[in-house]
Design a protein around this motif. Structure first.
Motif, PDB file in Angstrom:
ATOM      1  N   GLY A 105       0.814  -1.196   0.000  1.00 35.84           N
ATOM      2  CA  GLY A 105       0.000   0.000   0.000  1.00 35.84           C
ATOM      3  C   GLY A 105       0.853   1.253   0.000  1.00 35.84           C
ATOM      4  O   GLY A 105       2.084   1.195  -0.031  1.00 35.84           O
ATOM      5  N   ALA A 106       0.199   2.405   0.083  1.00 34.18           N
ATOM      6  CA  ALA A 106       0.903   3.684   0.016  1.00 34.18           C
ATOM      7  C   ALA A 106       1.483   4.103   1.352  1.00 34.18           C
ATOM      8  O   ALA A 106       2.263   5.052   1.423  1.00 34.18           O
ATOM      9  N   GLY A 107       1.123   3.406   2.425  1.00 40.79           N
ATOM     10  CA  GLY A 107       1.664   3.729   3.736  1.00 40.79           C
ATOM     11  C   GLY A 107       0.586   3.741   4.798  1.00 40.79           C
ATOM     12  O   GLY A 107      -0.617   3.728   4.500  1.00 40.79           O
ATOM     13  N   ILE A 108       1.028   3.741   6.048  1.00 40.96           N
ATOM     14  CA  ILE A 108       0.097   3.767   7.173  1.00 40.96           C
ATOM     15  C   ILE A 108      -0.812   4.994   7.078  1.00 40.96           C
ATOM     16  O   ILE A 108      -0.342   6.117   6.856  1.00 40.96           O
ATOM     17  N   ASP A 109      -2.115   4.770   7.219  1.00 44.85           N
ATOM     18  CA  ASP A 109      -3.147   5.801   7.160  1.00 44.85           C
ATOM     19  C   ASP A 109      -3.192   6.504   5.806  1.00 44.85           C
ATOM     20  O   ASP A 109      -3.802   7.580   5.684  1.00 44.85           O
ATOM     21  N   GLN A 110      -2.585   5.891   4.799  1.00 42.50           N
ATOM     22  CA  GLN A 110      -2.693   6.378   3.420  1.00 42.50           C
ATOM     23  C   GLN A 110      -3.581   5.453   2.594  1.00 42.50           C
ATOM     24  O   GLN A 110      -4.453   5.913   1.863  1.00 42.50           O
ATOM     25  N   THR A 111      -3.357   4.160   2.707  1.00 46.02           N
ATOM     26  CA  THR A 111      -4.236   3.168   2.089  1.00 46.02           C
ATOM     27  C   THR A 111      -5.001   2.496   3.221  1.00 46.02           C
ATOM     28  O   THR A 111      -4.422   1.741   4.008  1.00 46.02           O
ATOM     29  N   ILE A 112      -6.303   2.793   3.325  1.00 47.83           N
ATOM     30  CA  ILE A 112      -7.114   2.368   4.467  1.00 47.83           C
ATOM     31  C   ILE A 112      -8.184   1.403   3.983  1.00 47.83           C
ATOM     32  O   ILE A 112      -8.989   1.739   3.104  1.00 47.83           O
ATOM     33  N   ILE A 113      -8.201   0.202   4.564  1.00 47.22           N
ATOM     34  CA  ILE A 113      -9.172  -0.823   4.216  1.00 47.22           C
ATOM     35  C   ILE A 113     -10.106  -1.031   5.399  1.00 47.22           C
ATOM     36  O   ILE A 113      -9.666  -1.360   6.502  1.00 47.22           O
ATOM     37  N   THR A 114     -11.401  -0.837   5.158  1.00 51.23           N
ATOM     38  CA  THR A 114     -12.412  -1.051   6.183  1.00 51.23           C
ATOM     39  C   THR A 114     -13.066  -2.410   5.971  1.00 51.23           C
ATOM     40  O   THR A 114     -13.457  -2.754   4.855  1.00 51.23           O
ATOM     41  N   ASN A 115     -13.166  -3.167   7.033  1.00 53.48           N
ATOM     42  CA  ASN A 115     -13.688  -4.527   6.965  1.00 53.48           C
ATOM     43  C   ASN A 115     -15.205  -4.538   7.166  1.00 53.48           C
ATOM     44  O   ASN A 115     -15.692  -4.244   8.256  1.00 53.48           O
ATOM     45  N   ALA A 116     -15.936  -4.879   6.098  1.00 51.29           N
ATOM     46  CA  ALA A 116     -17.389  -5.053   6.194  1.00 51.29           C
ATOM     47  C   ALA A 116     -17.767  -6.457   5.734  1.00 51.29           C
ATOM     48  O   ALA A 116     -18.839  -6.673   5.165  1.00 51.29           O
ATOM     49  N   ILE A 117     -16.898  -7.424   5.997  1.00 50.39           N
ATOM     50  CA  ILE A 117     -17.087  -8.798   5.531  1.00 50.39           C
ATOM     51  C   ILE A 117     -18.013  -9.536   6.489  1.00 50.39           C
ATOM     52  O   ILE A 117     -17.816  -9.508   7.706  1.00 50.39           O
ATOM     53  N   ALA A 118     -18.983 -10.219   5.941  1.00 47.32           N
ATOM     54  CA  ALA A 118     -19.918 -10.978   6.755  1.00 47.32           C
ATOM     55  C   ALA A 118     -19.266 -12.259   7.263  1.00 47.32           C
ATOM     56  O   ALA A 118     -18.209 -12.678   6.792  1.00 47.32           O
ATOM     57  N   TYR A 119     -19.924 -12.906   8.217  1.00 45.85           N
ATOM     58  CA  TYR A 119     -19.433 -14.165   8.783  1.00 45.85           C
ATOM     59  C   TYR A 119     -19.280 -15.215   7.689  1.00 45.85           C
ATOM     60  O   TYR A 119     -20.177 -15.425   6.879  1.00 45.85           O
ATOM     61  N   GLN A 120     -18.100 -15.867   7.663  1.00 41.78           N
ATOM     62  CA  GLN A 120     -17.839 -16.927   6.687  1.00 41.78           C
ATOM     63  C   GLN A 120     -17.160 -18.083   7.411  1.00 41.78           C
ATOM     64  O   GLN A 120     -16.023 -17.970   7.856  1.00 41.78           O
ATOM     65  N   THR A 121     -17.838 -19.212   7.514  1.00 40.75           N
ATOM     66  CA  THR A 121     -17.319 -20.331   8.300  1.00 40.75           C
ATOM     67  C   THR A 121     -16.082 -20.945   7.676  1.00 40.75           C
ATOM     68  O   THR A 121     -15.315 -21.610   8.344  1.00 40.75           O
ATOM     69  N   GLY A 122     -15.845 -20.734   6.399  1.00 46.49           N
ATOM     70  CA  GLY A 122     -14.689 -21.336   5.747  1.00 46.49           C
ATOM     71  C   GLY A 122     -13.394 -20.607   5.988  1.00 46.49           C
ATOM     72  O   GLY A 122     -12.326 -21.109   5.673  1.00 46.49           O
ATOM     73  N   ASP A 123     -13.453 -19.395   6.522  1.00 45.50           N
ATOM     74  CA  ASP A 123     -12.249 -18.619   6.747  1.00 45.50           C
ATOM     75  C   ASP A 123     -11.586 -19.028   8.058  1.00 45.50           C
ATOM     76  O   ASP A 123     -12.201 -19.571   8.951  1.00 45.50           O
ATOM     77  N   ILE A 124     -10.298 -18.743   8.140  1.00 46.60           N
ATOM     78  CA  ILE A 124      -9.525 -19.004   9.348  1.00 46.60           C
ATOM     79  C   ILE A 124      -9.113 -17.650   9.924  1.00 46.60           C
ATOM     80  O   ILE A 124      -8.585 -16.817   9.208  1.00 46.60           O
ATOM     81  N   PRO A 125      -9.359 -17.416  11.202  1.00 43.60           N
ATOM     82  CA  PRO A 125      -9.863 -18.326  12.212  1.00 43.60           C
ATOM     83  C   PRO A 125     -11.373 -18.348  12.346  1.00 43.60           C
ATOM     84  O   PRO A 125     -11.883 -18.957  13.272  1.00 43.60           O
ATOM     85  N   GLY A 126     -12.119 -17.687  11.465  1.00 46.68           N
ATOM     86  CA  GLY A 126     -13.559 -17.829  11.587  1.00 46.68           C
ATOM     87  C   GLY A 126     -14.359 -16.755  10.892  1.00 46.68           C
ATOM     88  O   GLY A 126     -15.149 -17.036  10.024  1.00 46.68           O
ATOM     89  N   ASN A 127     -14.133 -15.515  11.233  1.00 46.96           N
ATOM     90  CA  ASN A 127     -14.997 -14.452  10.735  1.00 46.96           C
ATOM     91  C   ASN A 127     -14.195 -13.313  10.128  1.00 46.96           C
ATOM     92  O   ASN A 127     -13.167 -12.912  10.660  1.00 46.96           O
ATOM     93  N   GLY A 128     -14.700 -12.777   9.032  1.00 46.48           N
ATOM     94  CA  GLY A 128     -14.259 -11.483   8.549  1.00 46.48           C
ATOM     95  C   GLY A 128     -12.804 -11.336   8.187  1.00 46.48           C
ATOM     96  O   GLY A 128     -12.237 -10.255   8.326  1.00 46.48           O
ATOM     97  N   VAL A 129     -12.153 -12.389   7.702  1.00 46.79           N
ATOM     98  CA  VAL A 129     -10.742 -12.293   7.314  1.00 46.79           C
ATOM     99  C   VAL A 129     -10.617 -11.371   6.107  1.00 46.79           C
ATOM    100  O   VAL A 129     -11.339 -11.512   5.123  1.00 46.79           O
TER     101      VAL A 129
END
Length: 357
Positions: free
Chosen positions: A91-115
């Motif tokens: 990314g472009a740097g801390i607080d320059q490229t910001i990713i917000t997590n709005a991922i729903a629950y997914q049982t297939g992900d590790i360790p469980g939710n919102g990876v």
């Protein structure tokens, strides 16, 4: 070399100088990481913006060893990014490229939710994530375990650096299966009292080539505890390094927040970090799974602000052997620093003998 004496200071004072020292310390393993795996044919692919779709499009044309760059900007992701090749995502740097997590629950992900990013690595190529801020969507109350980055597969050259993990509801980085490397110059910050998060998790139970037998794809940690894969102190030897990071935590409960977790035979070197209101832990054997195997903890500054009347100790070590030296403790009550072994008798399994070296 004779270890420096442990320093205990009675009050908080100013930690600005300590924080600056943590961030400028040179990292030798990083130099080796970058130099060993350079290749003439590696490509640099630029994502159009920080959106999930743009990063996925850039990754679709990437090969093992390539680099994908992400420009400044803010984006909300509603699904997990799953690179199919070993790449460096910058990314472009801390607080320059910001990713917000709005991922729903997914049982297939590790360790469980919102990876947010989940790698399945292969040997012989570097994997790196750098220059991002990861933060949860505050309105998504289902994100009880919203891990930012998970590494599955097998890679000895993983690096996560210059990232900001802000108010996550769970782990910042998860090393699983047989991934090893370094987390450096990251800021793990959590001021969310209702959804406390943590730092770096090591569940890489396939150390030494152990067969993958868990739902996460890893092993139980048997080989790491055996004579087939002895611990070589002071060497990399399948350790995960966490260094020159800042943990700024104000979590709920009397013990603040865990800055790490280890089990399944994992090994961690934790050095040159600044920790406020956090503790280092190793998990004991629980049923079939083995506890943590080894730890080296030195050159860190542990700060206690006095926010928690029941604050226990900076270390809760219930498995493994290791060395703890040359750390500084600020604001801790007398006697707390010496309480290194957590007295959780109910969690101690048949393979665990609680001792320190």
């Amino acid at each position: 070399m004779t270890p420096l004496p442990t320093a205990i200071q009675p009050c908080l004072g100013s930690c600005l100088a300590a924080k600056a020292a943590v961030w400028v310390r040179p990292i030798l393993p990083v130099v080796l990481f970058l130099s060993v795996f350079s290749r003439a044919e590696a490509a640099i692919i630029r994502a159009g913006d920080a959106s999930l779709a743009a990063v996925q499009t850039a990754l679709s044309s990437a090969h093992n060893g390539d680099t994908v760059t992400v420009p400044p900007g803010t984006a909300t992701w509603t699904d997990t990014l799953r690179p199919s090749v070993d790449v460096q995502i910058i990314g472009a740097g801390i607080d320059q490229t910001i990713i917000t997590n709005a991922i729903a629950y997914q049982t297939g992900d590790i360790p469980g939710n919102g990876v947010m990013m989940q790698f399945t690595t292969v040997p012989n190529y570097p994997v790196r994530v750098s220059g991002f801020t990861f933060t949860p969507q505050i309105t998504n109350t289902a994100q009880t375990r919203a891990t930012a980055i998970v590494f599955l597969g097998t890679c000895a050259s993983v690096r996560v650096d210059h990232c900001h993990f802000l108010n996550l509801n769970s782990w910042s980085v998860n090393f699983s299966v047989a991934n090893f490397g370094i987390v450096d110059h990251c800021l793990i910050e959590n001021h969310n009292h209702n959804q406390p998060g943590d730092g770096i998790i090591c569940y890489n139970g396939s150390i030494g080539g152990e067969a993958q037998s868990l739902s996460s794809g890893g092993g139980w940690g048997d080989v790491s505890w055996s004579t087939q894969c002895p611990v070589l102190w002071g060497q990399t030897n399948e350790f995960v390094y966490v260094e020159s990071c800042v943990f700024d935590l104000y979590g709920s409960g009397g013990n603040g927040m865990a800055i790490n977790d280890e089990k399944w035979g994992s090994r961690m070197v934790f050095r040159y970090n600044l920790i406020t209101n956090g503790y280092f832990q190793t998990h004991a054997t629980l049923g079939r799974e083995r506890g943590a195997r080894a730890f080296e903890i030195y050159g860190n500054t542990f700060v206690h602000t006095g926010d928690y009347a029941g604050y226990g100790a900076p270390f809760y070590l219930t498995s493994g052997s290791g060395v703890v030296f040359s750390n500084t403790f600020i604001g801790w009550a007398p006697g707390c620093v010496g309480n290194w072994l957590n007295d959780r008798a109910s969690t101690i399994g048949v393979w665990t003998t609680r001792s320190e070296e």
